[in-house]
Design a protein around this motif. Structure first.
Motif, PDB file in Angstrom:
ATOM      1  N   ARG A   1      -6.488 -15.228   1.348  1.00 49.31           N
ATOM      2  CA  ARG A   1      -5.352 -15.937   1.942  1.00 49.31           C
ATOM      3  C   ARG A   1      -4.540 -15.000   2.843  1.00 49.31           C
ATOM      4  O   ARG A   1      -4.341 -13.837   2.530  1.00 49.31           O
ATOM      5  N   GLU A   2      -4.073 -15.534   3.942  1.00 49.80           N
ATOM      6  CA  GLU A   2      -3.220 -14.772   4.861  1.00 49.80           C
ATOM      7  C   GLU A   2      -1.884 -14.483   4.171  1.00 49.80           C
ATOM      8  O   GLU A   2      -1.183 -15.405   3.754  1.00 49.80           O
ATOM      9  N   PRO A   3      -1.508 -13.204   4.051  1.00 48.75           N
ATOM     10  CA  PRO A   3      -0.237 -12.889   3.378  1.00 48.75           C
ATOM     11  C   PRO A   3       0.967 -13.300   4.233  1.00 48.75           C
ATOM     12  O   PRO A   3       0.969 -13.124   5.448  1.00 48.75           O
ATOM     13  N   GLN A   4       1.976 -13.858   3.544  1.00 47.02           N
ATOM     14  CA  GLN A   4       3.210 -14.271   4.222  1.00 47.02           C
ATOM     15  C   GLN A   4       4.368 -13.329   3.886  1.00 47.02           C
ATOM     16  O   GLN A   4       5.317 -13.221   4.652  1.00 47.02           O
ATOM     17  N   THR A   5       4.268 -12.672   2.715  1.00 53.22           N
ATOM     18  CA  THR A   5       5.355 -11.793   2.265  1.00 53.22           C
ATOM     19  C   THR A   5       4.760 -10.488   1.742  1.00 53.22           C
ATOM     20  O   THR A   5       3.544 -10.374   1.552  1.00 53.22           O
ATOM     21  N   ALA A   6       5.629  -9.543   1.469  1.00 53.92           N
ATOM     22  CA  ALA A   6       5.189  -8.268   0.885  1.00 53.92           C
ATOM     23  C   ALA A   6       4.567  -8.501  -0.494  1.00 53.92           C
ATOM     24  O   ALA A   6       3.588  -7.839  -0.861  1.00 53.92           O
ATOM     25  N   ASP A   7       5.113  -9.457  -1.252  1.00 54.89           N
ATOM     26  CA  ASP A   7       4.532  -9.780  -2.562  1.00 54.89           C
ATOM     27  C   ASP A   7       3.110 -10.310  -2.423  1.00 54.89           C
ATOM     28  O   ASP A   7       2.244 -10.016  -3.252  1.00 54.89           O
ATOM     29  N   ASP A   8       2.851 -11.083  -1.380  1.00 52.75           N
ATOM     30  CA  ASP A   8       1.500 -11.596  -1.135  1.00 52.75           C
ATOM     31  C   ASP A   8       0.526 -10.445  -0.889  1.00 52.75           C
ATOM     32  O   ASP A   8      -0.619 -10.479  -1.346  1.00 52.75           O
ATOM     33  N   VAL A   9       0.979  -9.421  -0.169  1.00 53.41           N
ATOM     34  CA  VAL A   9       0.136  -8.257   0.093  1.00 53.41           C
ATOM     35  C   VAL A   9      -0.162  -7.541  -1.216  1.00 53.41           C
ATOM     36  O   VAL A   9      -1.321  -7.186  -1.499  1.00 53.41           O
ATOM     37  N   SER A  10       0.850  -7.345  -2.045  1.00 55.18           N
ATOM     38  CA  SER A  10       0.653  -6.693  -3.345  1.00 55.18           C
ATOM     39  C   SER A  10      -0.335  -7.473  -4.198  1.00 55.18           C
ATOM     40  O   SER A  10      -1.241  -6.899  -4.812  1.00 55.18           O
ATOM     41  N   ARG A  11      -0.158  -8.792  -4.251  1.00 49.30           N
ATOM     42  CA  ARG A  11      -1.069  -9.640  -5.038  1.00 49.30           C
ATOM     43  C   ARG A  11      -2.503  -9.511  -4.519  1.00 49.30           C
ATOM     44  O   ARG A  11      -3.456  -9.436  -5.298  1.00 49.30           O
TER      45      ARG A  11
END
Length: 175
Positions: free
Chosen positions: A115-125
């Motif tokens: 999935r395309e990350p939208q937030t910094a948390d998405d990148v971490s996940r």
């Protein structure tokens, strides 16, 4: 489904379940008439939050097997330590038996990676999910090198994939 097909093909079937300790052992059943008993026993197996003791469970299972068998293992591993213990104990089983190792493909984890990350948390996940997937792939690769037959499928396709794996083992005369 696998028990039903196996019994119809004339194979003997047993059920063994464990988590921190052995929970259920059916003994060996044969013939299609044994299916309702195995079905009732399967219905008694429930999810457990207890950490799986692969050493105790797989050693207890091996002690119950008096002849070469196809052992089907449905499991997952939460961390590197439990995965290592699992691999060690599956390796012991593989000395005598054929192991069909069933892995549920984690589509949610795969989605986090792609999935395309939208937030910094998405990148971490995504980074954590990718690391978990790489660990999982490493464990599966080790099991394959040891000789385990791997069934890796999403939950909705698991039944047909498992049957195909079982029939392949029989076709190849591994047991």
């Amino acid at each position: 489904l696998l028990a039903f097909v196996s019994l119809r093909m004339g194979d003997r079937v047993g059920l063994f379940a464990f988590d921190a300790r052995p929970r259920l052992a059916s003994g060996i059943a044969s013939g299609p008439a044994a299916f309702p008993l195995l079905q009732r026993l399967c219905a008694q197996i429930d999810y457990s939050a207890e950490e799986t003791n692969f050493t105790l469970g797989l050693t207890a299972l091996a002690g119950r097997l008096d002849r070469r068998a196809t052992v089907v293992i449905f499991t997952d591993f939460a961390d590197a330590t439990s995965a290592e213990l699992m691999v060690e104990n599956v390796a012991r089983l593989l000395r005598t038996h054929v192991v069909l190792f069933v892995v549920f493909r984690d589509e949610e984890l795969e989605a986090l990676v792609t999935r395309e990350p939208q937030t910094a948390d998405d990148v971490s996940r995504a980074v954590i999910a990718e690391r978990l997937m790489k660990q999982r792939e490493g464990v599966i690769a080790r099991l394959k090198r040891l000789g385990a037959q791997i069934v890796d499928a999403p939950a909705e396709g698991l039944g047909p994939a498992l049957l195909n794996g079982y029939l392949d083992v029989k076709r190849r005369g591994l047991v």
